[in-house]
Design a protein around this motif. Structure first.
Motif, PDB file in Angstrom:
ATOM      1  N   PRO A 176      19.671 -36.809 -44.836  1.00  0.00           N
ATOM      2  CA  PRO A 176      18.302 -36.839 -44.350  1.00  0.00           C
ATOM      3  C   PRO A 176      18.458 -35.354 -42.964  1.00  0.00           C
ATOM      4  O   PRO A 176      19.891 -35.210 -43.108  1.00  0.00           O
ATOM      5  CB  PRO A 176      17.882 -37.972 -43.763  1.00  0.00           C
ATOM      6  CG  PRO A 176      19.395 -38.435 -43.154  1.00  0.00           C
ATOM      7  CD  PRO A 176      19.887 -37.908 -43.574  1.00  0.00           C
ATOM      8  N   THR A 177      17.242 -34.392 -43.312  1.00  0.00           N
ATOM      9  CA  THR A 177      17.368 -33.947 -42.557  1.00  0.00           C
ATOM     10  C   THR A 177      16.232 -34.165 -41.250  1.00  0.00           C
ATOM     11  O   THR A 177      15.041 -34.734 -40.793  1.00  0.00           O
ATOM     12  CB  THR A 177      16.266 -32.179 -42.927  1.00  0.00           C
ATOM     13  OG1 THR A 177      16.843 -31.908 -43.984  1.00  0.00           O
ATOM     14  CG2 THR A 177      16.047 -31.185 -41.953  1.00  0.00           C
ATOM     15  N   TYR A 223      17.702 -29.320 -31.804  1.00  0.00           N
ATOM     16  CA  TYR A 223      18.620 -30.332 -32.954  1.00  0.00           C
ATOM     17  C   TYR A 223      18.134 -29.718 -34.000  1.00  0.00           C
ATOM     18  O   TYR A 223      17.014 -30.511 -34.015  1.00  0.00           O
ATOM     19  CB  TYR A 223      18.443 -31.671 -31.620  1.00  0.00           C
ATOM     20  CG  TYR A 223      19.513 -31.863 -32.745  1.00  0.00           C
ATOM     21  CD1 TYR A 223      20.496 -32.480 -32.235  1.00  0.00           C
ATOM     22  CD2 TYR A 223      18.812 -32.713 -33.227  1.00  0.00           C
ATOM     23  CE1 TYR A 223      21.274 -33.555 -32.601  1.00  0.00           C
ATOM     24  CE2 TYR A 223      19.362 -33.946 -34.101  1.00  0.00           C
ATOM     25  CZ  TYR A 223      20.653 -33.838 -34.076  1.00  0.00           C
ATOM     26  OH  TYR A 223      21.743 -35.043 -34.284  1.00  0.00           O
ATOM     27  N   MET A 224      19.369 -29.794 -34.798  1.00  0.00           N
ATOM     28  CA  MET A 224      19.096 -30.061 -35.718  1.00  0.00           C
ATOM     29  C   MET A 224      20.169 -30.156 -37.255  1.00  0.00           C
ATOM     30  O   MET A 224      21.561 -29.597 -36.593  1.00  0.00           O
ATOM     31  CB  MET A 224      18.701 -27.915 -36.143  1.00  0.00           C
ATOM     32  CG  MET A 224      19.023 -27.269 -38.082  1.00  0.00           C
ATOM     33  SD  MET A 224      17.084 -26.841 -38.034  1.00  0.00           S
ATOM     34  CE  MET A 224      17.028 -28.187 -40.424  1.00  0.00           C
ATOM     35  N   ASN A 225      20.312 -31.447 -37.476  1.00  0.00           N
ATOM     36  CA  ASN A 225      21.102 -31.873 -37.862  1.00  0.00           C
ATOM     37  C   ASN A 225      22.698 -31.847 -37.261  1.00  0.00           C
ATOM     38  O   ASN A 225      23.613 -31.726 -37.518  1.00  0.00           O
ATOM     39  CB  ASN A 225      21.437 -31.437 -39.356  1.00  0.00           C
ATOM     40  CG  ASN A 225      20.370 -31.517 -40.183  1.00  0.00           C
ATOM     41  OD1 ASN A 225      19.808 -32.837 -40.509  1.00  0.00           O
ATOM     42  ND2 ASN A 225      20.244 -30.163 -41.134  1.00  0.00           N
ATOM     43  N   VAL A 270      15.906 -24.469 -42.352  1.00  0.00           N
ATOM     44  CA  VAL A 270      15.380 -25.412 -43.413  1.00  0.00           C
ATOM     45  C   VAL A 270      15.573 -25.369 -44.551  1.00  0.00           C
ATOM     46  O   VAL A 270      14.872 -24.103 -44.708  1.00  0.00           O
ATOM     47  CB  VAL A 270      14.067 -26.788 -43.071  1.00  0.00           C
ATOM     48  CG1 VAL A 270      13.654 -27.395 -44.037  1.00  0.00           C
ATOM     49  CG2 VAL A 270      13.964 -27.069 -42.032  1.00  0.00           C
ATOM     50  N   HIS A 271      16.689 -25.923 -45.535  1.00  0.00           N
ATOM     51  CA  HIS A 271      16.439 -25.069 -46.926  1.00  0.00           C
ATOM     52  C   HIS A 271      15.222 -25.558 -47.708  1.00  0.00           C
ATOM     53  O   HIS A 271      14.459 -26.040 -47.544  1.00  0.00           O
ATOM     54  CB  HIS A 271      17.517 -26.476 -47.404  1.00  0.00           C
ATOM     55  CG  HIS A 271      18.439 -26.054 -48.392  1.00  0.00           C
ATOM     56  ND1 HIS A 271      17.402 -26.130 -49.815  1.00  0.00           N
ATOM     57  CD2 HIS A 271      19.583 -25.352 -48.963  1.00  0.00           C
ATOM     58  CE1 HIS A 271      18.273 -25.708 -50.797  1.00  0.00           C
ATOM     59  NE2 HIS A 271      19.375 -25.046 -50.340  1.00  0.00           N
ATOM     60  N   GLY A 305      10.805 -32.753 -47.592  1.00  0.00           N
ATOM     61  CA  GLY A 305       9.969 -32.221 -46.360  1.00  0.00           C
ATOM     62  C   GLY A 305       9.200 -31.511 -46.778  1.00  0.00           C
ATOM     63  O   GLY A 305       8.139 -31.271 -46.747  1.00  0.00           O
ATOM     64  N   PHE A 306       9.752 -30.397 -46.713  1.00  0.00           N
ATOM     65  CA  PHE A 306       9.329 -28.804 -47.110  1.00  0.00           C
ATOM     66  C   PHE A 306       8.192 -29.230 -48.805  1.00  0.00           C
ATOM     67  O   PHE A 306       6.849 -28.880 -48.705  1.00  0.00           O
ATOM     68  CB  PHE A 306       9.509 -27.943 -47.342  1.00  0.00           C
ATOM     69  CG  PHE A 306       9.614 -26.228 -47.405  1.00  0.00           C
ATOM     70  CD1 PHE A 306       8.487 -26.469 -46.585  1.00  0.00           C
ATOM     71  CD2 PHE A 306       9.892 -25.687 -48.885  1.00  0.00           C
ATOM     72  CE1 PHE A 306       7.730 -24.613 -47.297  1.00  0.00           C
ATOM     73  CE2 PHE A 306       9.541 -24.864 -49.229  1.00  0.00           C
ATOM     74  CZ  PHE A 306       8.692 -23.874 -48.456  1.00  0.00           C
TER      75      PHE A 306
END
Ligand code: PLP
Length: 312
Positions: free
Chosen positions: A123-124, A15-17, A28-29, A34-35
């Protein structure tokens, strides 16, 4: 929830956004906070025989972590619970016989520059499953864990609360690096800045001395869901237990020790700082009783499951 999951029957789904995507396609961008900053929180539950254990408690803890760092996931607890169960159900058929999953919910504050190319507002939110490393860790149940205490101290609660499960694991990773060359198989347990034992990256510590079970105080560690199960079982079995500031003297004079974690549940310790514990049996009698009680609670012979993977 939209699905880009066509033809994914043989791939784990994530599950992603708001979307369901194949794990290999989840992105993920590059400017995700978060990164770039570790500006994120997560939680980790596990399945037993494909069923998720204490998901409600894990989601409750996740929302406490979210409140602490002031991230709004944009989803209710009920929605995230349903998404988590859905992802487990979608991926269950990919588990090998007698295998189980970790299930991770990860929520970051999102892109640092939401207007930038490819970024999005808000949010992600990611939910994914990872097979438990049962074969890799099986020998720990046969031989017991060796614990090493690294020089690096656990980040103090005054700086960042260990009660929140955040993406900032560098403190624990640097500590693990310190022990890995001298003692490659050892699991690190860090001292706090006051010199008392705390936790490892993913595990809570327990000592047993003179029949009493001792564990570091809740203010200085993550309140592990498995730690709660162990303490509940001490209560149920009338085994005396206490949260305490534990020193290296306490570790050196313990009869038995064990760690708790979502993946391992309750696993015996063989030695601390190169010193074998006084109780010759691994697990010792108190640890064994608690392992059996833990297995009753989760409805699964997790020790047998690990041992069955010994040659895997
Ligand atoms: N301590 C830390 C720092 C952790 O990351 C974890 C893992 O979640 C634990 C302890 C054990 O907690 P639990 O039993 O909920 O897995």
């Amino acid at each position: 929830m939209s699905e880009n999951a066509g033809g994914m029957a043989n791939q784990r789904q994530v599950y992603m956004n708001g979307e369901i995507v194949a794990e290999a396609d989840a992105r993920v961008h590059v400017n995700d906070r978060g990164f770039i900053y570790g500006d994120a929180v997560f939680d980790t539950a596990r399945t037993f025989g494909g069923e998720t254990f204490r998901l409600r408690e894990h989601i409750d803890r996740l929302y406490r972590s979210l409140r602490y760092v002031d991230i709004d996931p944009g989803l209710s607890k009920a929605e995230l619970t349903e998404i988590s169960s859905d992802i487990v159900a979608r991926n269950r058929h990919l588990l090998g016989p007698d295998d189980d999953y970790w299930i991770f919910q990860r929520i970051t504050r999102g892109a640092n520059d939401p207007d930038g190319p490819g970024a999005h507002e808000g949010p992600t939110v990611i939910v994914l499953t990872v097979p438990l490393p049962l074969a890799k860790r099986a020998a720990l149940f046969r031989d017991g864990i060796e614990i090493a205490v690294p020089p690096t101290r656990r980040t103090p609660p005054e700086s960042l609360s260990p009660n929140a499960k955040t993406h900032n694991y560098l403190n624990l990773i640097v500590a693990a690096n310190e022990v890995k060359d001298s003692n490659p198989g050892a699991w690190p347990i860090l001292l706090d800045t006051r010199g008392f034992l705390t936790e490892g990256s993913g595990s809570n510590l327990f000592l047993v001395r003179d029949g009493e079970v001792l564990t570091p105080k809740r203010e200085y560690v993550l309140a592990g869901i498995s730690r709660d199960v162990a303490l509940e079982q001490c209560e149920a079995l009338s085994i005396p237990y206490r949260e305490a500031d534990l020193t290296l003297f306490d570790a050196a004079t313990a009869d038995e020790a064990f760690i708790t974690s979502t993946s391992l549940c309750l696993c015996p310790v063989r030695a601390i700082q190169g010193r074998t514990l006084a109780e010759p049996d691994v697990p010792g009698p108190v640890t064994r009783r608690l392992q059996e009680a833990f297995a009753e609670v989760v409805g699964h012979d997790f020790v047998g499951q690990y041992l069955a993977h010994l040659d895997g």
